[in-house]
Design an enzyme around this catalytic site. Sequence first.
Site, PDB file in Angstrom:
ATOM      1  N   LYS A 197       0.830  -1.201   0.000  1.00  0.00           N
ATOM      2  CA  LYS A 197       0.000   0.000   0.000  1.00  0.00           C
ATOM      3  C   LYS A 197       0.875   1.266   0.000  1.00  0.00           C
ATOM      4  CE  LYS A 197      -3.491  -2.727  -0.167  1.00  0.00           C
ATOM      5  NZ  LYS A 197      -4.298  -3.253   0.903  1.00  0.00           N
TER       6      LYS A 197
HETATM    7  C1  LIG Z   1      -5.209  -4.292   1.430  1.00  0.00           C
HETATM    8  C2  LIG Z   1      -6.698  -4.236   1.473  1.00  0.00           C
HETATM    9  C3  LIG Z   1      -7.445  -4.621   2.601  1.00  0.00           C
HETATM   10  C4  LIG Z   1      -6.850  -5.322   3.784  1.00  0.00           C
HETATM   11  O1  LIG Z   1      -5.772  -4.734   4.356  1.00  0.00           O
HETATM   12  P1  LIG Z   1      -4.728  -5.606   5.232  1.00  0.00           P
HETATM   13  O2  LIG Z   1      -3.902  -4.545   5.868  1.00  0.00           O
HETATM   14  O3  LIG Z   1      -3.967  -6.453   4.282  1.00  0.00           O
HETATM   15  O4  LIG Z   1      -5.506  -6.388   6.208  1.00  0.00           O
HETATM   16  C5  LIG Z   1      -8.807  -4.433   2.568  1.00  0.00           C
HETATM   17  N1  LIG Z   1      -9.434  -3.929   1.503  1.00  0.00           N
HETATM   18  C6  LIG Z   1      -8.769  -3.573   0.389  1.00  0.00           C
HETATM   19  C7  LIG Z   1      -9.519  -3.020  -0.781  1.00  0.00           C
HETATM   20  C8  LIG Z   1      -7.383  -3.741   0.340  1.00  0.00           C
HETATM   21  O5  LIG Z   1      -6.716  -3.427  -0.792  1.00  0.00           O
END
Ligand SMILES: *Cc1c(COP(=O)(O)O)cnc(C)c1O
Length: 398
Positions: A197
Amino acid sequence: MDSVTLAIDGGSPTRQTMLPYGRQAIDESDIAAVVKALRNDLLTTGPLVTEFEHTFAKSIGAAEAVAVSSGTAALHAAMFAIGISPGDEVIVPAMTFAATANSVVYCGGKPIFADVNPNTLLIDPIDVERKITPRTRAIIGVDYAGQPCDYVALRTLANQHGLQLVADACHAMGGKDSNQSVGTLADLNVFSLHPVKHITSGEGGLVSTDDIALAARMRLFRNHGITTDHQQRTKNGQWFYEMTELGFNYRITDFQCALGMSQLQKLEQWVNKRQYIAKLYDIAFASVEEVSPLLVRQGVFHAYHLYVIQLSTENLKVGRDQIFAAMRAEGIGVNVHYVPVHLHPYYKMHFNTRLGVCPVSEASYERILTLPMFPEMSRDDVFSVVSALTKIIGYYQK
Ligand SMILES: *Cc1c(COP(=O)(O)O)cnc(C)c1O
């Protein structure tokens, strides 16, 4: 066809090393911040958690932010805070990561899958409206690929039907709509700090809100549903505590928050870099008929977590899966975001979903491909992706 041999057929690959689709950027200042935090007395539930929450909330103009152990925990905390419980329905887009829908199920609710716009793959407010029932309690919008979805339309529906509006903004940190920051567009706004991210804390998540009561409920939830944390008890010289709700241990550590804060300083510069990479791709693909980048909504400042293209497979001799395999063989770490959530065996089995529920998401799923996109990608990296894709498309053209 000309004489090119694709790497998948034994030709020499475009790249010698695999270019990943996403990757964190960690520098010496990040490392120093974590090392410094490790020397503190408190490794968890200490002052850096609060400082990170304040810094992030201030950066987007929200009243509150609550930091937790992952984006998934953040979604779960959001569903808990708004009181989702058995019998409740929550509308989510089919084109998202499974965690969006799973958070509803964790609370005993039922995710109802709405379809997406075929050009942006963002949740379609018209289909959301069709799917509202007397049991609907909330809508979760997903800022797919990094552009905010149409919260104005979703807000109108939410107001008309008395629903909570939640943003799964895990793709869109640093984005804006009409100069309003992502993180302030819905009642609760969820972010992930996973390494792919925009900024990372290893694992981690945030929820921003202007609602102080909802923030307090999420802080309770991340700490077992216990009314005080051990810092408060030490300060007050008390041992007594009460558990008033069934919460979880979704706490984030102080050294993770130190990393998150150090990374946050670089967010703006990184989003600019992502936009620059997107621009290079846009220009390169403008003349490639079989490749359609997703459309960007008017007035949106796109955070570009992902650069997603749709392939005109009707003009190709092979489908997306073969293009995917050929790109991987060239050393390009393409990906697919996402398998529509309602098509996962779990949802088919437990929620009786099936093919046909969200036809646009299902059709797009056959055509989408995610190209590499991360701040430390060089121009040459971008051109290697373009060169591999145009070679492959040229080879498989009908
Ligand atoms: C990455 C992501 C999540 C979950 O995040 P984590 O930190 O991996 O638990 C939820 N929704 C979307 C759309 C994501 O891209």
